[in-house]
Enzyme design. Structure first.
Site, PDB file in Angstrom:
ATOM      1  N   GLY A  90       0.832  -1.217   0.000  1.00 39.73           N
ATOM      2  CA  GLY A  90       0.000   0.000   0.000  1.00 39.73           C
ATOM      3  C   GLY A  90       0.859   1.255   0.000  1.00 39.73           C
ATOM      4  O   GLY A  90       0.585   2.220  -0.726  1.00 39.73           O
ATOM      5  N   GLU A  92      -7.369  -0.662   1.430  1.00 39.15           N
ATOM      6  CA  GLU A  92      -7.804  -1.624   2.461  1.00 39.15           C
ATOM      7  C   GLU A  92      -6.583  -2.451   2.821  1.00 39.15           C
ATOM      8  O   GLU A  92      -6.210  -3.348   2.069  1.00 39.15           O
ATOM      9  CB  GLU A  92      -8.886  -2.557   1.899  1.00 39.15           C
ATOM     10  CG  GLU A  92     -10.183  -1.897   1.557  1.00 39.15           C
ATOM     11  CD  GLU A  92     -10.934  -1.425   2.778  1.00 39.15           C
ATOM     12  OE1 GLU A  92     -10.585  -1.830   3.909  1.00 39.15           O
ATOM     13  OE2 GLU A  92     -11.863  -0.633   2.595  1.00 39.15           O
ATOM     14  N   GLU A 121       1.373  -8.438  11.757  1.00 40.01           N
ATOM     15  CA  GLU A 121       0.317  -9.237  11.147  1.00 40.01           C
ATOM     16  C   GLU A 121       0.916 -10.575  10.695  1.00 40.01           C
ATOM     17  O   GLU A 121       1.874 -10.605   9.938  1.00 40.01           O
ATOM     18  CB  GLU A 121      -0.253  -8.494   9.935  1.00 40.01           C
ATOM     19  CG  GLU A 121      -1.418  -9.216   9.309  1.00 40.01           C
ATOM     20  CD  GLU A 121      -2.109  -8.401   8.215  1.00 40.01           C
ATOM     21  OE1 GLU A 121      -1.402  -7.724   7.448  1.00 40.01           O
ATOM     22  OE2 GLU A 121      -3.341  -8.471   8.143  1.00 40.01           O
ATOM     23  N   CYS A 126      -7.658 -10.022   6.696  1.00 40.91           N
ATOM     24  CA  CYS A 126      -7.055  -8.742   7.094  1.00 40.91           C
ATOM     25  C   CYS A 126      -7.564  -8.297   8.455  1.00 40.91           C
ATOM     26  O   CYS A 126      -6.848  -7.670   9.219  1.00 40.91           O
ATOM     27  CB  CYS A 126      -7.330  -7.682   6.043  1.00 40.91           C
ATOM     28  SG  CYS A 126      -9.065  -7.542   5.615  1.00 40.91           S
TER      29      CYS A 126
END
Ligand code: ADP
Length: 496
Positions: free
Chosen positions: A247, A264, A399, A298
């Site tokens: 991103g 997103e 993550e 996510c």
């Protein structure tokens, strides 16, 4: 009776003949003629060879999309765009079983999970079909000296590059296609290199819509193709779903023409279990909030905060629940968790499990690679549950995108709000409580784009979804999702 040369569970669409790109209404080979293999994560076998698009292919697709935008697609009335989307919803219903089977072969997700998502995906198209005929600007009373009439027009934002990840090979493209077509945009879809097959087949299916050439294009490839789309000076908008690192690259690449972005991105979402929670509901809810799609979500609630007074019992129950989940091929209807998408992803997840151990977390349920019998060549991994995880441990901050639960202990509300918000991400958050005041207090206090109370990861076409902080900006779904594909023009008319 003819005998099928392949088991019915292997869709005819799969095969090693190189797939093409869908540009300007035609199937074309990439100009470089380069291909890359697509691997079935349940078997490790190559199931297709995909076109590796370069910048020159991206340019062809953008030109086709621009021509359609300024040509025949602009002439489509709102009700015609509505009908296109309603018809697409029908086509999707008709072909859903095949598309979901392709998704299982391509990225591993269980067919049972795809079946549960069918309603949501089809209704996303019908919901957006409705918007196509309900787009309007405002007339605005103004105080400018003189006599002026002022109003706004809502216009399609233009040529949209949709860059999608592997974890929702149908949901993610269709949640972009729906509002983009409703708004009157044209689209170049660049699906993940790990999950392109359903998108390619979707493009074939969409040929039945007889859209003007160039309204919908699909290019396959990896970062180079995505990067070329993000940087292209004639693309008006990028709608991106994926990691925050990619991103950030897209934000930089977009600067050349100041294209608009909807991002997103990832998360490290807190899921908070208070002492008064409905224990029986919260255990599977919190566990599947991390483990669903084998952790490749996510919004996974992967920081599981549990109140000290129920901590030991709750974590033990989560571990027991997780140990009862069946890991295996997504083709098997009894499978709960399919493989992770690739060997690289498997190694990443196992690396995080090792880091949890090395940094001193307590392994309550030991997960690891499963590679015996039928699972031998796939990227299967069983769930891991860590307790006594501290906020600064890597597994509590980064993550993981795999089936790893990190359980943290908390003592009071202010403390858990502070710790839950102390993350660079802000995508989702869960709260389990039977106290209505706690529910509302937490809903306001948590800095994340969505808060789920006594549930997790629920979604619907009409309800916006998006992130705070490093989890991105812009919304998908709902009217806010539609507005991502519209722009406002102001008109002044002198009337005296
Ligand atoms: P993951 O697929 O691991 O979540 P990414 O965020 O890198 O990771 O992938 C999401 C999508 O972004 C994929 O379609 C991928 O090909 C694409 N992509 C990867 N690198 C870039 C880049 N530099 N610019 C644009 N898109 C990219």
């Amino acid at each position: 009776m003819t005998i099928s040369p392949r088991p019915p569970s292997i869709p005819a669409y799969l095969g090693l003949e190189p797939k093409k790109l869908f540009i300007g209404g035609e199937w074309v080979a990439p100009l470089s003629a380069k291909t890359f293999p697509s691997v079935n994560p349940s078997t490790g076998a190559i199931i297709a060879n995909l076109a590796d698009a370069g910048a020159d292919d991206v340019d062809r697709a953008v030109r086709a999309a621009r021509q359609a935008l300024e040509g025949p697609w602009a002439a489509f009335k709102p009700h015609q765009r509505q009908n296109v989307l309603l018809r697409l919803a029908e086509l999707l219903e008709e072909h859903y079983a095949e598309l979901s089977l392709l998704a299982t072969h391509d990225m591993g997700t269980p067919v049972s999970r795809s079946a549960r998502q069918k309603h949501r995906i089809v209704e996303t198209l019908r919901y957006n079909a409705g918007w196509a005929t309900k787009i309007y600007g405002d007339t605005i009373e103004n105080s400018a000296p003189g006599e002026f009439f002022s109003y706004t027009l809502k216009e399609p934002i233009g040529v949209v590059g949709a860059i999608t990840p592997w974890n929702g090979p149908l949901v993610s493209p269709l949640e972009k296609i729906g509002p983009a077509l409703a708004a009157g945009c044209t689209i170049i879809l660049k699906p993940s290199e790990h999950a392109s097959i359903p998108a390619l087949r979707l493009a074939e299916i969409m040929e039945a819509l007889d859209l003007p050439p160039g309204v919908f294009n699909v290019i396959t490839g990896a970062g180079e193709a995505g990067g070329a789309l993000a940087a292209h000076l004639d693309v008006d908008k990028i709608s991106f779903t994926g990691s925050h690192v990619t991103g950030q690259k897209i934000v930089e690449a977009s600067a050349g023409n100041m294209k608009q972005l909807a991002m997103e991105l990832g998360g490290k979402s807190p899921d908070i279990v208070f002492a008064d929670a409905d224990f029986e509901r919260a255990v599977p809810g919190a566990a599947m909030g991390v483990l669903g799609n084998t952790g490749q979500m996510c919004m996974a609630g992967s920081r599981l905060f549990v109140h000290d007074s129920i901590y030991d019992d709750f974590v033990a129950a989560v571990a027991e629940f997780a140990s009862g989940l069946k890991v295996g091929s997504g083709l098997d209807l009894s499978t709960d968790l399919g493989p992770v998408v690739s060997e690289r992803q498997l190694d990443r997840v196992l690396g995080y499990v090792r880091s949890g151990q090395a940094e001193g977390a307590n392994m309550v349920l030991e997960g690891g690679r499963l590679d015996s019998g039928e699972l031998a060549h796939g990227f299967f991994i069983s769930p891991t549950v860590f307790s006594e995880v501290a906020d600064e441990m890597t597994i509590a901050r980064e993550e993981i995108f795999g089936p790893v639960i990190s359980a943290l202990r908390f003592h009071d509300t202010d403390e858990v709000i502070r710790r839950a918000n102390a993350s660079e991400f802000g995508l989702g958050a869960g709260v389990w409580t039977t106290n209505v005041s706690t529910a509302h207090q937490m809903a306001r206090a948590l800095r994340s784009g969505s808060v789920w109370v006594n549930c997790y990861a629920v979604g619907d076409a009409s309800v916006p979804f998006g992130g705070y902080k490093l989890s991105g900006y812009g919304k998908e779904k709902g009217i806010e999702g539609l507005n991502e594909y519209l722009t406002t023009k102001t008109v002044w008319i002198r009337t005296d």
